[in-house]
Design a protein around this motif. Structure first.
Motif, PDB file in Angstrom:
ATOM      1  N   CYS A 127       0.885  -1.148  -0.059  1.00  0.00           N
ATOM      2  CA  CYS A 127       0.008  -0.084   0.012  1.00  0.00           C
ATOM      3  C   CYS A 127       0.733   1.103   0.006  1.00  0.00           C
ATOM      4  O   CYS A 127       2.005   1.261   0.235  1.00  0.00           O
ATOM      5  CB  CYS A 127      -0.896  -0.235   1.336  1.00  0.00           C
ATOM      6  N   PRO A 128       0.264   2.363  -0.118  1.00  0.00           N
ATOM      7  CA  PRO A 128       1.067   3.717  -0.071  1.00  0.00           C
ATOM      8  C   PRO A 128       1.742   3.620   1.404  1.00  0.00           C
ATOM      9  O   PRO A 128       3.118   4.340   1.343  1.00  0.00           O
ATOM     10  CB  PRO A 128      -0.009   4.748  -0.213  1.00  0.00           C
ATOM     11  N   THR A 129       1.117   3.496   2.331  1.00  0.00           N
ATOM     12  CA  THR A 129       1.688   3.473   3.749  1.00  0.00           C
ATOM     13  C   THR A 129       1.370   2.254   4.519  1.00  0.00           C
ATOM     14  O   THR A 129       0.412   1.524   4.039  1.00  0.00           O
ATOM     15  CB  THR A 129       1.361   4.653   4.495  1.00  0.00           C
ATOM     16  N   ILE A 130       2.222   1.998   5.796  1.00  0.00           N
ATOM     17  CA  ILE A 130       1.602   0.984   6.649  1.00  0.00           C
ATOM     18  C   ILE A 130       0.863   1.342   7.529  1.00  0.00           C
ATOM     19  O   ILE A 130       0.606   0.642   8.534  1.00  0.00           O
ATOM     20  CB  ILE A 130       3.046   0.480   7.236  1.00  0.00           C
ATOM     21  N   PHE A 152      -5.065   2.182  -2.619  1.00  0.00           N
ATOM     22  CA  PHE A 152      -5.636   2.205  -1.283  1.00  0.00           C
ATOM     23  C   PHE A 152      -4.790   1.793  -0.216  1.00  0.00           C
ATOM     24  O   PHE A 152      -3.735   1.104  -0.464  1.00  0.00           O
ATOM     25  CB  PHE A 152      -6.933   1.518  -1.749  1.00  0.00           C
ATOM     26  N   GLN A 153      -5.414   1.506   0.875  1.00  0.00           N
ATOM     27  CA  GLN A 153      -4.875   1.073   2.088  1.00  0.00           C
ATOM     28  C   GLN A 153      -5.737  -0.394   2.438  1.00  0.00           C
ATOM     29  O   GLN A 153      -6.902  -0.143   2.079  1.00  0.00           O
ATOM     30  CB  GLN A 153      -4.868   2.109   3.318  1.00  0.00           C
ATOM     31  N   ILE A 154      -4.985  -1.104   2.983  1.00  0.00           N
ATOM     32  CA  ILE A 154      -5.562  -2.475   3.393  1.00  0.00           C
ATOM     33  C   ILE A 154      -5.187  -2.722   4.828  1.00  0.00           C
ATOM     34  O   ILE A 154      -4.272  -2.100   5.371  1.00  0.00           O
ATOM     35  CB  ILE A 154      -4.839  -3.664   2.808  1.00  0.00           C
ATOM     36  N   ASN A 155      -6.590  -2.987   5.557  1.00  0.00           N
ATOM     37  CA  ASN A 155      -6.537  -3.562   7.012  1.00  0.00           C
ATOM     38  C   ASN A 155      -6.656  -4.971   6.902  1.00  0.00           C
ATOM     39  O   ASN A 155      -7.745  -5.515   6.805  1.00  0.00           O
ATOM     40  CB  ASN A 155      -7.585  -3.146   7.751  1.00  0.00           C
ATOM     41  N   PRO A 156      -5.732  -5.844   7.067  1.00  0.00           N
ATOM     42  CA  PRO A 156      -5.657  -7.191   6.936  1.00  0.00           C
ATOM     43  C   PRO A 156      -6.246  -7.701   8.157  1.00  0.00           C
ATOM     44  O   PRO A 156      -6.493  -7.229   9.183  1.00  0.00           O
ATOM     45  CB  PRO A 156      -4.475  -7.677   6.614  1.00  0.00           C
ATOM     46  N   HIS A 157      -6.716  -9.039   8.404  1.00  0.00           N
ATOM     47  CA  HIS A 157      -7.425  -9.619   9.502  1.00  0.00           C
ATOM     48  C   HIS A 157      -8.513  -8.670   9.972  1.00  0.00           C
ATOM     49  O   HIS A 157      -8.961  -8.587  11.137  1.00  0.00           O
ATOM     50  CB  HIS A 157      -6.338  -9.775  10.691  1.00  0.00           C
ATOM     51  N   TYR A 158      -9.021  -7.882   9.224  1.00  0.00           N
ATOM     52  CA  TYR A 158     -10.384  -7.230   9.535  1.00  0.00           C
ATOM     53  C   TYR A 158     -11.288  -7.955  10.670  1.00  0.00           C
ATOM     54  O   TYR A 158     -11.861  -8.903   9.961  1.00  0.00           O
ATOM     55  CB  TYR A 158     -11.078  -6.395   8.367  1.00  0.00           C
ATOM     56  N   LEU A 159     -11.745  -7.510  11.554  1.00  0.00           N
ATOM     57  CA  LEU A 159     -12.771  -7.905  12.505  1.00  0.00           C
ATOM     58  C   LEU A 159     -13.949  -6.763  12.719  1.00  0.00           C
ATOM     59  O   LEU A 159     -13.698  -5.539  12.548  1.00  0.00           O
ATOM     60  CB  LEU A 159     -12.321  -8.136  13.866  1.00  0.00           C
ATOM     61  N   ASP A 160     -15.181  -7.404  12.590  1.00  0.00           N
ATOM     62  CA  ASP A 160     -16.390  -6.501  12.778  1.00  0.00           C
ATOM     63  C   ASP A 160     -16.516  -5.967  14.177  1.00  0.00           C
ATOM     64  O   ASP A 160     -17.225  -4.936  14.509  1.00  0.00           O
ATOM     65  CB  ASP A 160     -17.627  -7.232  12.253  1.00  0.00           C
ATOM     66  N   ASN A 182      -6.600  11.303   6.721  1.00  0.00           N
ATOM     67  CA  ASN A 182      -6.315  10.894   5.392  1.00  0.00           C
ATOM     68  C   ASN A 182      -7.561  10.904   4.458  1.00  0.00           C
ATOM     69  O   ASN A 182      -7.861   9.910   4.096  1.00  0.00           O
ATOM     70  CB  ASN A 182      -5.592   9.710   5.427  1.00  0.00           C
ATOM     71  N   PRO A 183      -8.325  12.226   4.316  1.00  0.00           N
ATOM     72  CA  PRO A 183      -9.540  12.036   3.855  1.00  0.00           C
ATOM     73  C   PRO A 183      -9.554  11.614   2.190  1.00  0.00           C
ATOM     74  O   PRO A 183     -10.654  11.203   1.410  1.00  0.00           O
ATOM     75  CB  PRO A 183     -10.063  13.474   3.728  1.00  0.00           C
ATOM     76  N   ARG A 184      -8.299  11.675   1.574  1.00  0.00           N
ATOM     77  CA  ARG A 184      -8.393  11.143   0.028  1.00  0.00           C
ATOM     78  C   ARG A 184      -8.222   9.762  -0.165  1.00  0.00           C
ATOM     79  O   ARG A 184      -7.954   9.481  -1.241  1.00  0.00           O
ATOM     80  CB  ARG A 184      -7.307  11.964  -0.474  1.00  0.00           C
ATOM     81  N   ARG A 185      -8.093   8.970   0.915  1.00  0.00           N
ATOM     82  CA  ARG A 185      -7.540   7.599   0.825  1.00  0.00           C
ATOM     83  C   ARG A 185      -8.551   6.456   1.163  1.00  0.00           C
ATOM     84  O   ARG A 185      -9.341   6.575   2.018  1.00  0.00           O
ATOM     85  CB  ARG A 185      -6.555   7.317   1.868  1.00  0.00           C
ATOM     86  N   TRP A 186      -8.707   5.561   0.045  1.00  0.00           N
ATOM     87  CA  TRP A 186      -9.542   4.407   0.503  1.00  0.00           C
ATOM     88  C   TRP A 186      -8.949   3.589   1.274  1.00  0.00           C
ATOM     89  O   TRP A 186      -7.825   3.452   1.337  1.00  0.00           O
ATOM     90  CB  TRP A 186     -10.088   3.671  -0.991  1.00  0.00           C
ATOM     91  N   VAL A 187      -9.853   2.803   2.222  1.00  0.00           N
ATOM     92  CA  VAL A 187      -9.277   1.827   2.915  1.00  0.00           C
ATOM     93  C   VAL A 187     -10.191   0.613   2.875  1.00  0.00           C
ATOM     94  O   VAL A 187     -11.309   0.774   2.876  1.00  0.00           O
ATOM     95  CB  VAL A 187      -9.132   1.998   4.461  1.00  0.00           C
ATOM     96  N   VAL A 188      -9.368  -0.450   2.650  1.00  0.00           N
ATOM     97  CA  VAL A 188     -10.362  -1.622   2.613  1.00  0.00           C
ATOM     98  C   VAL A 188     -10.199  -2.853   3.679  1.00  0.00           C
ATOM     99  O   VAL A 188      -8.902  -2.992   4.239  1.00  0.00           O
ATOM    100  CB  VAL A 188     -10.179  -2.645   1.177  1.00  0.00           C
ATOM    101  N   GLY A 189     -11.065  -3.060   4.560  1.00  0.00           N
ATOM    102  CA  GLY A 189     -11.217  -4.246   5.544  1.00  0.00           C
ATOM    103  C   GLY A 189     -11.279  -5.514   4.908  1.00  0.00           C
ATOM    104  O   GLY A 189     -12.137  -5.853   4.596  1.00  0.00           O
ATOM    105  N   LEU A 190     -10.001  -6.048   5.157  1.00  0.00           N
ATOM    106  CA  LEU A 190      -9.983  -7.506   4.184  1.00  0.00           C
ATOM    107  C   LEU A 190     -10.151  -8.530   5.482  1.00  0.00           C
ATOM    108  O   LEU A 190      -9.098  -8.709   6.070  1.00  0.00           O
ATOM    109  CB  LEU A 190      -8.583  -7.539   3.466  1.00  0.00           C
ATOM    110  N   PHE A 214     -14.052   1.850   3.136  1.00  0.00           N
ATOM    111  CA  PHE A 214     -14.027   3.118   4.003  1.00  0.00           C
ATOM    112  C   PHE A 214     -13.278   4.123   3.178  1.00  0.00           C
ATOM    113  O   PHE A 214     -12.558   4.037   2.627  1.00  0.00           O
ATOM    114  CB  PHE A 214     -13.526   3.058   5.138  1.00  0.00           C
ATOM    115  N   ARG A 215     -14.222   5.389   3.273  1.00  0.00           N
ATOM    116  CA  ARG A 215     -13.531   6.607   2.737  1.00  0.00           C
ATOM    117  C   ARG A 215     -14.240   7.587   3.423  1.00  0.00           C
ATOM    118  O   ARG A 215     -15.462   7.856   3.566  1.00  0.00           O
ATOM    119  CB  ARG A 215     -13.816   6.911   1.292  1.00  0.00           C
ATOM    120  N   LYS A 216     -13.605   8.983   3.758  1.00  0.00           N
ATOM    121  CA  LYS A 216     -14.062  10.017   4.205  1.00  0.00           C
ATOM    122  C   LYS A 216     -15.341  10.731   3.603  1.00  0.00           C
ATOM    123  O   LYS A 216     -15.117  10.632   2.358  1.00  0.00           O
ATOM    124  CB  LYS A 216     -13.090  11.123   4.580  1.00  0.00           C
ATOM    125  N   GLY A 217     -16.484  10.902   4.125  1.00  0.00           N
ATOM    126  CA  GLY A 217     -17.392  11.343   3.194  1.00  0.00           C
ATOM    127  C   GLY A 217     -18.280  10.449   2.290  1.00  0.00           C
ATOM    128  O   GLY A 217     -19.492  10.835   1.705  1.00  0.00           O
TER     129      GLY A 217
END
Length: 233
Positions: A127-130, A152-160, A182-190, A214-217
């Motif tokens: 991803c762009p960052t960790i 986009f950013q990934i959140n691995p092991h995503y829990l609800d 970081n309002p311009r970045r998509w995040v996916v909970g994988l 997830f994304r702001k707005g």
């Protein structure tokens, strides 16, 4: 680009890398040897990590060569048929990769069409960052910057939800904090048991569970396997 970004290496009650192995085999069809980055290992040696991955990749007929065995890891990456980055602690992984110039070297190979496989921390560093890792910052990397092969950013092991009786923040709350900053970045909970495959310009969710986005707005939503992910590219 050819990317296979896996949430977790091991499902509960299964052997190491058992569930993603068929997809890894398809993804790496025709590959005879991979360069493996073991630097997310903290409580066991890089050699043990290499051996563990080799035991599973033996089933695919693929040789695993760890970059820790060479004096010039970046040079090994620049000639690799494929690159694999294993899971563990993302901060330890990023620090070592930055010290050895592996972020830039791997990005160059990805852009040249060389297959990349990562799981857990290995998905984070694509991803762009960790910044959306779940890990404790046990060491300090040069920065949070990562390979940046995807936007986009990934959140691995995503829990609800949090475990029963725990009153701390949920994973969703933490990600909402991230997108606020970081309002311009998509995040996916994988979620566990799932992976993202990017080939021929198409991004696909593989697994039996949806992915939370997830994304702001934007109202948080779910994407089912096979759903349209073109907005992330």
């Amino acid at each position: 680009m050819k990317l296979l970004l896996i949430s977790n290496s091991t499902n509960a009650g299964e052997e190491y890398l058992r569930y993603p192995l068929p997809e890894i085999g398809r993804f790496l069809a025709g590959i005879h040897e991979i360069a493996f980055v073991p630097y997310a290992a903290v409580t066991f040696s890089y050699a043990d990590y290499e051996k563990k991955v080799q035991a599973r990749f033996d089933e695919l007929g693929i040789r695993v060569r760890s970059v820790h065995r060479t004096k010039d890891p970046a040079a090994m990456i620049r000639t690799a048929e494929a690159v694999c980055v294993g899971g563990g602690n993302t901060f330890a992984l990023a620090r070592k990769m930055q010290q050895q110039g592996l972020m830039k070297a791997i990005l160059g190979r990805i852009r040249a069409g060389v297959p990349y496989v990562g799981w857990s921390a290995g998905s984070n560093v694509c991803c762009p960052t960790i910044s959306t890792t779940n890990d404790m910052p046990i060491v300090q990397p040069e920065s949070f910057r990562a390979i940046g092969a995807v936007r986009f950013q990934i959140n691995p092991h995503y829990l609800d939800a949090n475990p029963a009786g725990h009153a701390g923040e949920t994973r969703e709350q933490r990600i909402l904090e991230y997108i606020e900053a970081n309002p311009r970045r998509w995040v996916v909970g994988l979620r566990e048991g799932c992976m993202l495959r990017l080939e021929q310009g198409r991004l696909e969710l593989i697994g039996s569970r949806p992915m939370r986005v997830f994304r702001k707005g934007v109202e948080t939503f779910e994407v089912e396997p096979g759903g349209d992910l073109s907005f992330l590219l």
